[in-house]
Design an enzyme around this catalytic site. Sequence first.
Site, PDB file in Angstrom:
ATOM      1  CG  HIS A   1       2.545  -0.265  -7.932  1.00  0.00           C
ATOM      2  ND1 HIS A   1       2.206  -1.188  -6.953  1.00  0.00           N
ATOM      3  CD2 HIS A   1       1.361   0.168  -8.457  1.00  0.00           C
ATOM      4  CE1 HIS A   1       0.888  -1.287  -6.876  1.00  0.00           C
ATOM      5  NE2 HIS A   1       0.357  -0.490  -7.782  1.00  0.00           N
TER       6      HIS A   1
ATOM      7  CB  SER B   1      -2.512  -1.970  -8.107  1.00  0.00           C
ATOM      8  OG  SER B   1      -2.498  -0.842  -7.288  1.00  0.00           O
TER       9      SER B   1
ATOM     10  CG  ASP C   1       4.780  -1.469  -4.853  1.00  0.00           C
ATOM     11  OD1 ASP C   1       4.397  -0.287  -4.864  1.00  0.00           O
ATOM     12  OD2 ASP C   1       4.113  -2.409  -5.325  1.00  0.00           O
TER      13      ASP C   1
END
Length: 269
Positions: A250, A98, A222
């Site tokens: 995610h 991320s 995601d």
Amino acid sequence: MGYYVKVEPTVNIYVEDVNPISEKVILFVHGWPANHKLFEYQFNILPGQGYRCIGIDIRGFGKSDKPWDGYSYDRLADDIRYIVETLGLQNFTLAGHSVGGAIVTRYMARHHGYGVSRLALFAAAAPSFTEQPGFPYGLKKSEVDQLIRQTYQDRPQMLSNFTGMFFFQKLTKPFSDWFFQLGLEAAGYATASLAVSLRDETLFNDIGKIQVPTLILHGVHDRVCLPLLATVLHQGIRNSKLVWFENSGHGLFWEEKDKFNRELLDFIG
């Protein structure tokens, strides 16, 4: 083994170092709004396969010091450089999830990939977390603004909402509570400041400077870093490999942990 590395006169970064005798090193940089414990299900397995796993807590998060400022990608990439030099890391794999993926991408460009032999990007917030002119693939800036407002108004509620957005697979209540607590370990102002960097910073000029083999792992469900980001990264990074995770959002490092660990180990060799 846990210890601290000084990256500024008044800022110490927490480092979790598992199996430090191994020369096969993976340095993990976590995503927003958690800490190195996100990679628990990698640290449970990979050291047993002969790897040294190093996890850091970004400044402001986890056990690291929590200064008021320093949450730009440049500063966070510089923190990694201090850690790499302090630990004497060479020929290692740098991995980021991320916003951690954005930070390690900036590290590769800003520090010319110092010490890195391979790069791994997991659901990376790159080349832009938010929509930009000519780049419609990210979240709307207004959505990030809402996260920032919620952080200042009711951070526990924001974290609870974000937990539901983070994962695709159904969570047990204890696991959801655990993930929620990771977010609470951060400073609220650090959580908001890093979200500002996510909203405003871009890496279009950085990805073309990556010169090492790169693994891109991304969940098809995601809702945080949208899947098309992975496609753009794959197109922009020479010698990259893209692997889709069909049953993940995610949190692919947990949702398909066996596949995740296998792909990472196959890539590193």
